[in-house]
Motif scaffolding. Structure first.
Motif, PDB file in Angstrom:
ATOM      1  N   LYS A   1      -4.869  -5.754  22.437  1.00  0.00           N
ATOM      2  CA  LYS A   1      -3.766  -6.137  23.017  1.00  0.00           C
ATOM      3  C   LYS A   1      -2.680  -6.602  21.696  1.00  0.00           C
ATOM      4  CE  LYS A   1      -5.828  -8.121  27.099  1.00  0.00           C
ATOM      5  NZ  LYS A   1      -5.839  -9.323  27.874  1.00  0.00           N
ATOM      6  N   LEU A   2      -3.501  -7.043  20.791  1.00  0.00           N
ATOM      7  CA  LEU A   2      -2.368  -7.367  19.578  1.00  0.00           C
ATOM      8  C   LEU A   2      -1.632  -5.870  19.073  1.00  0.00           C
ATOM      9  CD1 LEU A   2      -4.371  -9.778  17.423  1.00  0.00           C
ATOM     10  CD2 LEU A   2      -2.401 -10.129  18.458  1.00  0.00           C
ATOM     11  N   ALA A   3      -2.471  -4.970  19.083  1.00  0.00           N
ATOM     12  CA  ALA A   3      -1.839  -3.515  18.514  1.00  0.00           C
ATOM     13  C   ALA A   3      -0.680  -3.249  19.582  1.00  0.00           C
ATOM     14  CB  ALA A   3      -2.793  -2.460  18.623  1.00  0.00           C
ATOM     15  N   MET A   4      -0.802  -3.672  20.984  1.00  0.00           N
ATOM     16  CA  MET A   4       0.250  -3.300  22.034  1.00  0.00           C
ATOM     17  C   MET A   4       1.447  -4.127  21.698  1.00  0.00           C
ATOM     18  SD  MET A   4       1.559  -1.398  24.353  1.00  0.00           S
ATOM     19  CE  MET A   4      -0.191  -0.559  25.143  1.00  0.00           C
ATOM     20  N   VAL A   5       1.388  -5.392  21.298  1.00  0.00           N
ATOM     21  CA  VAL A   5       2.511  -6.153  20.970  1.00  0.00           C
ATOM     22  C   VAL A   5       3.223  -5.568  19.827  1.00  0.00           C
ATOM     23  CG1 VAL A   5       3.395  -8.420  20.096  1.00  0.00           C
ATOM     24  CG2 VAL A   5       1.190  -8.339  21.827  1.00  0.00           C
TER      25      VAL A   5
ATOM     26  N   GLY B   1      -0.686  -7.705   8.210  1.00  0.00           N
ATOM     27  CA  GLY B   1       0.319  -7.127   8.842  1.00  0.00           C
ATOM     28  C   GLY B   1      -0.291  -6.155   9.660  1.00  0.00           C
ATOM     29  N   VAL B   2       0.533  -5.697  10.869  1.00  0.00           N
ATOM     30  CA  VAL B   2       0.318  -4.536  11.652  1.00  0.00           C
ATOM     31  C   VAL B   2       1.441  -3.849  11.971  1.00  0.00           C
ATOM     32  CG1 VAL B   2      -0.663  -4.109  14.089  1.00  0.00           C
ATOM     33  CG2 VAL B   2      -1.484  -6.084  12.861  1.00  0.00           C
ATOM     34  N   GLY B   3       1.668  -2.740  11.380  1.00  0.00           N
ATOM     35  CA  GLY B   3       2.932  -1.953  11.327  1.00  0.00           C
ATOM     36  C   GLY B   3       3.018  -1.299  10.161  1.00  0.00           C
ATOM     37  N   PRO B   4       3.623  -0.258  10.121  1.00  0.00           N
ATOM     38  CA  PRO B   4       3.820   0.410   8.802  1.00  0.00           C
ATOM     39  C   PRO B   4       4.153  -0.428   7.396  1.00  0.00           C
ATOM     40  CG  PRO B   4       4.728   1.911  10.225  1.00  0.00           C
ATOM     41  CD  PRO B   4       4.484   0.305  11.127  1.00  0.00           C
ATOM     42  N   ALA B   5       5.390  -0.951   7.625  1.00  0.00           N
ATOM     43  CA  ALA B   5       6.125  -1.750   6.341  1.00  0.00           C
ATOM     44  C   ALA B   5       5.074  -2.770   6.068  1.00  0.00           C
ATOM     45  CB  ALA B   5       7.234  -2.047   6.543  1.00  0.00           C
ATOM     46  N   LEU B   6       4.804  -3.725   7.275  1.00  0.00           N
ATOM     47  CA  LEU B   6       3.916  -4.894   7.219  1.00  0.00           C
ATOM     48  C   LEU B   6       2.502  -4.739   6.623  1.00  0.00           C
ATOM     49  CD1 LEU B   6       4.959  -6.424  10.591  1.00  0.00           C
ATOM     50  CD2 LEU B   6       5.976  -7.108   8.277  1.00  0.00           C
ATOM     51  N   GLU B   7       2.058  -3.685   7.068  1.00  0.00           N
ATOM     52  CA  GLU B   7       0.806  -3.152   6.601  1.00  0.00           C
ATOM     53  C   GLU B   7       0.932  -2.714   4.823  1.00  0.00           C
ATOM     54  OE1 GLU B   7      -1.291  -0.321   8.720  1.00  0.00           O
ATOM     55  OE2 GLU B   7      -0.737  -1.563  10.463  1.00  0.00           O
ATOM     56  N   ALA B   8       2.019  -2.018   4.624  1.00  0.00           N
ATOM     57  CA  ALA B   8       2.465  -1.584   3.236  1.00  0.00           C
ATOM     58  C   ALA B   8       2.544  -2.926   2.214  1.00  0.00           C
ATOM     59  CB  ALA B   8       3.388  -0.917   3.186  1.00  0.00           C
ATOM     60  N   ARG B   9       3.004  -3.784   2.822  1.00  0.00           N
ATOM     61  CA  ARG B   9       2.924  -5.171   1.924  1.00  0.00           C
ATOM     62  C   ARG B   9       1.956  -5.648   1.567  1.00  0.00           C
ATOM     63  NH1 ARG B   9       8.273  -6.729   1.383  1.00  0.00           N
ATOM     64  NH2 ARG B   9       9.759  -5.574   2.540  1.00  0.00           N
ATOM     65  N   ASP B  10       0.803  -5.770   2.765  1.00  0.00           N
ATOM     66  CA  ASP B  10      -0.351  -5.979   2.339  1.00  0.00           C
ATOM     67  C   ASP B  10      -1.178  -5.316   1.071  1.00  0.00           C
ATOM     68  OD1 ASP B  10      -0.467  -8.092   4.238  1.00  0.00           O
ATOM     69  OD2 ASP B  10      -1.772  -6.884   5.733  1.00  0.00           O
ATOM     70  N   VAL B  11      -0.954  -3.777   1.323  1.00  0.00           N
ATOM     71  CA  VAL B  11      -1.603  -2.862   0.184  1.00  0.00           C
ATOM     72  C   VAL B  11      -1.020  -3.306  -1.214  1.00  0.00           C
ATOM     73  CG1 VAL B  11      -1.380  -0.779  -0.632  1.00  0.00           C
ATOM     74  CG2 VAL B  11      -1.949  -1.100   1.674  1.00  0.00           C
ATOM     75  N   LEU B  12       0.391  -3.525  -1.261  1.00  0.00           N
ATOM     76  CA  LEU B  12       0.979  -4.025  -2.320  1.00  0.00           C
ATOM     77  C   LEU B  12       0.424  -5.080  -2.814  1.00  0.00           C
ATOM     78  CD1 LEU B  12       4.768  -2.818  -1.841  1.00  0.00           C
ATOM     79  CD2 LEU B  12       3.068  -1.690  -3.223  1.00  0.00           C
TER      80      LEU B  12
ATOM     81  N   ALA C   1      10.006   2.244  14.400  1.00  0.00           N
ATOM     82  CA  ALA C   1      11.101   1.392  13.528  1.00  0.00           C
ATOM     83  C   ALA C   1       9.734   1.190  12.606  1.00  0.00           C
ATOM     84  CB  ALA C   1      11.543   0.105  14.201  1.00  0.00           C
ATOM     85  N   PRO C   2       9.907   1.480  11.337  1.00  0.00           N
ATOM     86  CA  PRO C   2       8.948   0.943  10.116  1.00  0.00           C
ATOM     87  C   PRO C   2       8.741  -0.482  10.034  1.00  0.00           C
ATOM     88  CG  PRO C   2      10.245   3.064   9.428  1.00  0.00           C
ATOM     89  CD  PRO C   2      10.756   2.498  10.741  1.00  0.00           C
ATOM     90  N   ALA C   3       9.755  -1.274   9.944  1.00  0.00           N
ATOM     91  CA  ALA C   3       9.546  -2.572   9.882  1.00  0.00           C
ATOM     92  C   ALA C   3       9.032  -3.359  10.746  1.00  0.00           C
ATOM     93  CB  ALA C   3      10.846  -3.106   9.061  1.00  0.00           C
ATOM     94  N   ALA C   4       8.829  -2.904  11.970  1.00  0.00           N
ATOM     95  CA  ALA C   4       8.493  -3.636  13.151  1.00  0.00           C
ATOM     96  C   ALA C   4       6.997  -3.778  13.122  1.00  0.00           C
ATOM     97  CB  ALA C   4       8.829  -2.821  14.565  1.00  0.00           C
ATOM     98  N   GLY C   5       6.579  -4.794  13.808  1.00  0.00           N
ATOM     99  CA  GLY C   5       4.938  -5.086  14.260  1.00  0.00           C
ATOM    100  C   GLY C   5       5.092  -6.429  14.458  1.00  0.00           C
ATOM    101  N   ILE C   6       3.584  -7.109  13.695  1.00  0.00           N
ATOM    102  CA  ILE C   6       3.163  -8.275  14.008  1.00  0.00           C
ATOM    103  C   ILE C   6       2.631  -8.647  12.836  1.00  0.00           C
ATOM    104  CG2 ILE C   6       2.976  -8.361  16.508  1.00  0.00           C
ATOM    105  CD1 ILE C   6      -0.043  -8.443  15.901  1.00  0.00           C
ATOM    106  N   THR C   7       2.664 -10.072  12.215  1.00  0.00           N
ATOM    107  CA  THR C   7       2.027 -10.597  11.065  1.00  0.00           C
ATOM    108  C   THR C   7       1.232 -11.566  11.627  1.00  0.00           C
ATOM    109  OG1 THR C   7       3.740 -12.047  10.487  1.00  0.00           O
ATOM    110  CG2 THR C   7       3.505  -9.788   9.237  1.00  0.00           C
ATOM    111  N   LEU C   8      -0.290 -11.633  11.440  1.00  0.00           N
ATOM    112  CA  LEU C   8      -1.377 -12.503  11.909  1.00  0.00           C
ATOM    113  C   LEU C   8      -1.430 -13.750  10.950  1.00  0.00           C
ATOM    114  CD1 LEU C   8      -3.925  -9.867  12.623  1.00  0.00           C
ATOM    115  CD2 LEU C   8      -2.743 -11.170  14.373  1.00  0.00           C
ATOM    116  N   GLU C   9      -1.354 -14.811  11.759  1.00  0.00           N
ATOM    117  CA  GLU C   9      -1.371 -16.043  10.843  1.00  0.00           C
ATOM    118  C   GLU C   9      -2.723 -16.753  10.999  1.00  0.00           C
ATOM    119  OE1 GLU C   9       0.980 -16.318   9.101  1.00  0.00           O
ATOM    120  OE2 GLU C   9       2.468 -15.017   9.992  1.00  0.00           O
ATOM    121  N   VAL C  10      -3.726 -16.479  11.717  1.00  0.00           N
ATOM    122  CA  VAL C  10      -5.152 -16.641  11.845  1.00  0.00           C
ATOM    123  C   VAL C  10      -5.944 -15.821  11.810  1.00  0.00           C
ATOM    124  CG1 VAL C  10      -4.032 -18.915  13.430  1.00  0.00           C
ATOM    125  CG2 VAL C  10      -4.821 -16.728  14.465  1.00  0.00           C
TER     126      VAL C  10
END
Length: 509
Positions: free
Chosen positions: A444-448, A343-354, A457-466
């Motif tokens: 560039k990924l951070a910019m996306v 995850g890149v973004g507040p909630a997505l990174e939080a899910r990784d932490v959990l 928007a805390p839930a926004a961001g990207i999830t990397l698949e590779v």
């Protein structure tokens, strides 16, 4: 002339009106373009003025208004100015030219190559923290001290000055642990994991963290999706005394306030000089009452630190200044070639932490390993493990569930554990060819992720698949974009479609 102004011959009076305009950390006063006081006092647009009410003062920048929403005899105040003065509306304000600042002369001297000693830097930092300097003067200071223009002695003096113009915490226990990552690596959200592991092993770690300014998430943004972080000093102390650690927003406890102002100016200028970075990091560590500190320097072609030579310079300066201000420092270098976790973004990174804390089989292995490495170093310098034995102790705390139990206790002490939000709109970004992933561009990924709405928007961001080295098929998702609105989703997707090198794929023959 009103009664107040009659008793203040060096000041003009206007009635306070709340403009309701957010100007971040910059106090602004709105005055009519045809205001008689503006004309008589020479208050042109962008003039700096001192505003006083009942002994409280603020230095604000004048903006002229050519519309009738502001009445004659009124002064509209932006939210930062309103808060400083503690107004409710209708007060008669004294408005005058501010005193000439000695710090402006020191900044001018540095611009022409003069060196700055501790006393001069303390004068500048005092005015920075008090909001007395305009953004033009702040930008001049940031520019004049960037690009290797600060000696090691000046950097030590700057760090001490930043510490001395803010609050400094003192704890009744020792050692007090801390960590910091110099940044530039999306998804590198190790702090919640490290704090949970280290405090589960019996060390004390009152962690103050920052919010994002130009990145998709800061540690405080991520932690806020899991628990409250806007704790004042008293609340922070209660949490640490109860559970041994915390993860709170540094801005709510006002440590090294001059640094917060300088960061606001330096980031839009893209001037993150080594001296300012070191002073920023170490002033906040010292102000937080930390004694033993781990510094993580990710090194990679699209990270903040891009070469081993740059890492040598930064690490050496950190150690020199850290010793000078009484910190026991250990600097480690880590891989900065690609984002950490998914995850890149507040909630997505939080899910990784959990996922890591809960020992989920699908938890990102790289985030887990990086957190164990850093926690292991802290356990060693904190005296809980011998040289080389910290990793194993950290792993035991994580795998036994102690770290998860401790993290829950920290969240509950800060106000309660909660589930991070989920974005309503998700769209994949697909590979245009089959092959092997050979490079990713952190920036560039951070910019996306930012264009998708993070961190606002805390839930926004990207999830990397590779990850680097993965073999992929044409049409396979490289990452997913998460957004709160369809407009932000389209905006981020359009940016990604225009970029070259977001994820570099070497085609298979």
């Amino acid at each position: 002339m009103n009664a107040l102004a009659a008793h203040l011959p060096d000041a003009a009076g206007l009635i306070a009106r709340r403009a309701g305009i957010l100007t971040y950390q910059s106090p602004v006063v709105y005055m009519r373009v045809d205001c008689e006081i503006c004309r008589s006092e020479g208050f042109e647009a962008q003039t700096r003025v001192e505003i006083e009410w009942k002994g409280r003062t603020v230095i604000a920048t004048v903006h002229h208004v050519a519309a009738d929403w502001l009445g004659h005899g009124e002064a509209g105040l932006s939210e930062p100015a309103w808060r400083v003065l503690g107004l409710s509306g209708g007060e008669m304000l004294a408005i005058r030219h501010p005193p000439v600042l000695e710090s402006e002369r020191h900044i001018r001297g540095k611009t022409y190559g003069a060196s700055l000693d501790y006393e001069k830097l303390k004068t500048i930092m005092h005015d920075v923290a008090a909001g007395r300097l305009s953004d033009l003067h702040l930008a001049s200071f940031v520019t004049a001290t960037a690009g290797g223009r600060m000696s090691h002695e000046e950097t030590v003096a700057l760090t001490r000055a930043m510490i001395d113009v803010g609050e400094r915490l003192h704890w009744p226990f020792s050692p007090v642990m801390d960590k910091h990552c110099v940044g530039g690596l999306p998804g590198n959200r190790t702090t919640p994991l490290v704090v949970a592991i280290v405090t589960a092993c019996g060390l004390v770690m009152p962690k103050t963290s920052s919010r994002a300014i130009t990145s998709p998430a800061g540690t405080a943004d991520t932690m806020e999706t899991l628990a409250p972080v806007n704790l004042d000093l008293q609340a922070m102390r209660r949490v640490v005394e109860k559970v041994g650690g915390c993860i709170v927003w540094g801005g709510s406890v006002q440590l090294s306030p001059a640094d917060d102002v300088l960061i606001r100016v330096s980031r839009p200028l893209d001037l993150d000089g080594t001296a300012q970075l070191v002073a920023s990091v170490l002033s906040k560590k010292a102000a937080a009452g930390s004694e033993r500190v781990l510094i993580d320097i990710p090194v990679g072609p699209t990270a903040k630190v891009r070469s081993e030579e740059a890492a040598d310079e930064l690490g050496g300066l950190l150690e020199h200044v850290g010793e000078a201000v009484g910190l026991q420092l250990r600097v480690v270098r880590t891989d900065g070639t690609q984002p950490v976790g998914r995850g890149v973004g507040p909630a997505l990174e939080a899910r990784d932490v959990l996922a890591v804390l809960q020992r989920d089989s699908a938890a990102p292995a790289d985030l887990r390993e990086r957190a164990l490495l850093l926690a292991g170093h802290l356990l060693e310098i904190g005296g809980k493990a011998g040289p080389g034995a910290g990793y194993a102790l950290a792993q035991q705390a994580l795998d036994s569930g102690q770290a998860w139990t401790q993290f829950v206790a920290i969240c509950e002490a800060q106000g309660g554990l909660r589930q991070p939000p989920v974005a309503p709109h998700v769209r994949p970004y697909l590979a245009g060819a089959a092959g092997v992933v050979t490079a990713v561009d952190n920036r560039k990924l951070a910019m996306v992720a930012k264009l998708a709405g993070a961190p606002g928007a805390p839930a926004a961001g990207i999830t990397l698949e590779v990850k680097l080295g993965d073999r992929i098929a044409r049409g396979q998702p490289l990452f997913h974009v998460h957004a709160q609105t369809t407009g932000e989703l389209e905006y981020a997707q359009a940016y990604a479609n225009r970029q070259q090198g977001l994820v570099t794929i070497e085609e298979i023959a």
